[in-house]
Design a protein around this motif. Structure first.
Motif, PDB file in Angstrom:
ATOM      1  N   GLU A   1       0.813  -1.220   0.000  1.00 34.22           N
ATOM      2  CA  GLU A   1       0.000   0.000   0.000  1.00 34.22           C
ATOM      3  C   GLU A   1       0.847   1.271   0.000  1.00 34.22           C
ATOM      4  O   GLU A   1       0.342   2.360  -0.282  1.00 34.22           O
ATOM      5  CB  GLU A   1      -0.915   0.031   1.227  1.00 34.22           C
ATOM      6  CG  GLU A   1      -1.908  -1.093   1.283  1.00 34.22           C
ATOM      7  CD  GLU A   1      -2.645  -1.165   2.608  1.00 34.22           C
ATOM      8  OE1 GLU A   1      -3.822  -1.564   2.576  1.00 34.22           O
ATOM      9  OE2 GLU A   1      -2.056  -0.850   3.676  1.00 34.22           O
ATOM     10  N   GLU A   2       2.119   1.145   0.330  1.00 34.48           N
ATOM     11  CA  GLU A   2       2.972   2.321   0.514  1.00 34.48           C
ATOM     12  C   GLU A   2       3.039   3.214  -0.712  1.00 34.48           C
ATOM     13  O   GLU A   2       2.963   4.440  -0.600  1.00 34.48           O
ATOM     14  CB  GLU A   2       4.375   1.904   0.944  1.00 34.48           C
ATOM     15  CG  GLU A   2       4.411   1.375   2.357  1.00 34.48           C
ATOM     16  CD  GLU A   2       5.772   0.859   2.764  1.00 34.48           C
ATOM     17  OE1 GLU A   2       6.748   0.978   1.985  1.00 34.48           O
ATOM     18  OE2 GLU A   2       5.867   0.317   3.885  1.00 34.48           O
ATOM     19  N   GLU A   3       3.185   2.652  -1.890  1.00 35.39           N
ATOM     20  CA  GLU A   3       3.304   3.468  -3.101  1.00 35.39           C
ATOM     21  C   GLU A   3       2.018   4.248  -3.372  1.00 35.39           C
ATOM     22  O   GLU A   3       2.063   5.428  -3.716  1.00 35.39           O
ATOM     23  CB  GLU A   3       3.663   2.592  -4.312  1.00 35.39           C
ATOM     24  CG  GLU A   3       3.950   3.373  -5.573  1.00 35.39           C
ATOM     25  CD  GLU A   3       5.139   4.342  -5.455  1.00 35.39           C
ATOM     26  OE1 GLU A   3       5.068   5.413  -6.089  1.00 35.39           O
ATOM     27  OE2 GLU A   3       6.111   4.055  -4.726  1.00 35.39           O
ATOM     28  N   SER A   4       0.874   3.623  -3.185  1.00 35.22           N
ATOM     29  CA  SER A   4      -0.411   4.280  -3.435  1.00 35.22           C
ATOM     30  C   SER A   4      -0.636   5.476  -2.521  1.00 35.22           C
ATOM     31  O   SER A   4      -1.303   6.435  -2.903  1.00 35.22           O
ATOM     32  CB  SER A   4      -1.564   3.293  -3.243  1.00 35.22           C
ATOM     33  OG  SER A   4      -1.480   2.242  -4.160  1.00 35.22           O
TER      34      SER A   4
ATOM     35  N   LYS B   1       1.918   7.162  -0.881  1.00 31.11           N
ATOM     36  CA  LYS B   1       3.236   7.755  -0.646  1.00 31.11           C
ATOM     37  C   LYS B   1       3.169   9.220  -0.202  1.00 31.11           C
ATOM     38  O   LYS B   1       3.795   9.607   0.782  1.00 31.11           O
ATOM     39  CB  LYS B   1       4.071   7.617  -1.919  1.00 31.11           C
ATOM     40  CG  LYS B   1       5.503   8.014  -1.776  1.00 31.11           C
ATOM     41  CD  LYS B   1       6.241   7.735  -3.068  1.00 31.11           C
ATOM     42  CE  LYS B   1       7.708   8.027  -2.931  1.00 31.11           C
ATOM     43  NZ  LYS B   1       8.420   7.678  -4.154  1.00 31.11           N
ATOM     44  N   GLU B   2       2.407  10.026  -0.918  1.00 34.31           N
ATOM     45  CA  GLU B   2       2.367  11.452  -0.585  1.00 34.31           C
ATOM     46  C   GLU B   2       1.430  11.773   0.577  1.00 34.31           C
ATOM     47  O   GLU B   2       1.335  12.915   1.004  1.00 34.31           O
ATOM     48  CB  GLU B   2       1.999  12.285  -1.813  1.00 34.31           C
ATOM     49  CG  GLU B   2       0.644  12.000  -2.402  1.00 34.31           C
ATOM     50  CD  GLU B   2       0.393  12.795  -3.664  1.00 34.31           C
ATOM     51  OE1 GLU B   2       0.106  14.001  -3.555  1.00 34.31           O
ATOM     52  OE2 GLU B   2       0.500  12.196  -4.745  1.00 34.31           O
TER      53      GLU B   2
ATOM     54  N   SER C   1       1.487   9.848   3.533  1.00 39.07           N
ATOM     55  CA  SER C   1       1.945   9.059   4.667  1.00 39.07           C
ATOM     56  C   SER C   1       3.203   9.654   5.273  1.00 39.07           C
ATOM     57  O   SER C   1       3.829  10.541   4.698  1.00 39.07           O
ATOM     58  CB  SER C   1       2.214   7.609   4.226  1.00 39.07           C
ATOM     59  OG  SER C   1       3.277   7.554   3.306  1.00 39.07           O
ATOM     60  N   LYS C   2       3.537   9.148   6.439  1.00 43.86           N
ATOM     61  CA  LYS C   2       4.799   9.535   7.061  1.00 43.86           C
ATOM     62  C   LYS C   2       5.533   8.272   7.463  1.00 43.86           C
ATOM     63  O   LYS C   2       4.934   7.239   7.747  1.00 43.86           O
ATOM     64  CB  LYS C   2       4.590  10.484   8.235  1.00 43.86           C
ATOM     65  CG  LYS C   2       3.994   9.870   9.460  1.00 43.86           C
ATOM     66  CD  LYS C   2       3.934  10.893  10.578  1.00 43.86           C
ATOM     67  CE  LYS C   2       3.583  10.223  11.887  1.00 43.86           C
ATOM     68  NZ  LYS C   2       3.686  11.100  13.029  1.00 43.86           N
ATOM     69  N   LYS C   3       6.852   8.379   7.479  1.00 49.78           N
ATOM     70  CA  LYS C   3       7.705   7.247   7.789  1.00 49.78           C
ATOM     71  C   LYS C   3       7.958   7.171   9.287  1.00 49.78           C
ATOM     72  O   LYS C   3       8.211   8.173   9.939  1.00 49.78           O
ATOM     73  CB  LYS C   3       9.033   7.378   7.043  1.00 49.78           C
ATOM     74  CG  LYS C   3       9.917   6.178   7.190  1.00 49.78           C
ATOM     75  CD  LYS C   3      11.190   6.159   6.362  1.00 49.78           C
ATOM     76  CE  LYS C   3      11.653   7.423   5.792  1.00 49.78           C
ATOM     77  NZ  LYS C   3      12.966   7.315   5.124  1.00 49.78           N
TER      78      LYS C   3
ATOM     79  N   HIS D   1       5.346   2.857   7.230  1.00 46.99           N
ATOM     80  CA  HIS D   1       4.626   4.067   6.846  1.00 46.99           C
ATOM     81  C   HIS D   1       3.222   4.031   7.424  1.00 46.99           C
ATOM     82  O   HIS D   1       2.564   2.990   7.420  1.00 46.99           O
ATOM     83  CB  HIS D   1       4.569   4.186   5.324  1.00 46.99           C
ATOM     84  CG  HIS D   1       5.908   4.421   4.719  1.00 46.99           C
ATOM     85  ND1 HIS D   1       6.797   3.398   4.465  1.00 46.99           N
ATOM     86  CD2 HIS D   1       6.534   5.554   4.347  1.00 46.99           C
ATOM     87  CE1 HIS D   1       7.908   3.900   3.953  1.00 46.99           C
ATOM     88  NE2 HIS D   1       7.767   5.206   3.872  1.00 46.99           N
TER      89      HIS D   1
END
Length: 135
Positions: free
Chosen positions: A28-31, A33-34, A36-38, A47
């Motif tokens: 899910e991270e790529e979907s 990406k903008e 989320s936070k690490k 994330h």
């Protein structure tokens, strides 16, 4: 699969509850990406969905208190009020007893189990997930 009446709830799981921030699966991270936070863990980076300044999920409409990406939300959001639970690296779910609307809950555990089989949970991700406390 999971139905619960959220209207009128003041404990918004996607609102100002600091202990409920969806952790994104690697898939899910790529979907998101903008959005989320690490978070750094000893088992690697993870994330989570970002929150607005007011503490609400980035995808929660502050006026309607509804999710703006309901049909494309992350797995943890789909499962709520169930939380991911791992025992010997086997994925399962457990009920979040802090949800104030549990009396309206209905679910099909067979469908939940089938849904979980569609996802991959890498060992390091599971260890990182289990190590998260307050983030």
């Amino acid at each position: 699969m999971i139905k619960i009446k959220c209207e009128g709830c003041t404990n918004h799981c996607c609102g100002k509850n600091p202990h409920l921030t969806p952790v994104l699966l690697p898939s899910e991270e790529e979907s998101f990406k903008e959005y989320s936070k690490k978070i750094n863990t000893v088992h690697g980076d993870m994330h989570v969905l970002a929150k607005k300044e007011n503490g609400n999920c980035i995808f929660l409409d502050d006026n309607t208190m509804r999710c703006t990406i309901y049909n494309k939300r992350p797995l943890e959001c789909v499962l709520y009020p169930f939380l991911l639970d791992f025992d010997k690296n086997v994925v399962n779910v457990k009920l979040d007893k802090n949800c104030p609307n549990l009396q309206t809950l209905s679910f099909d555990i067979t469908k939940i189990s089938l849904l979980l089989k569609d996802y991959k949970f890498p060992d390091n991700w599971i260890k990182g997930y289990e190590s998260l406390v307050d983030y």
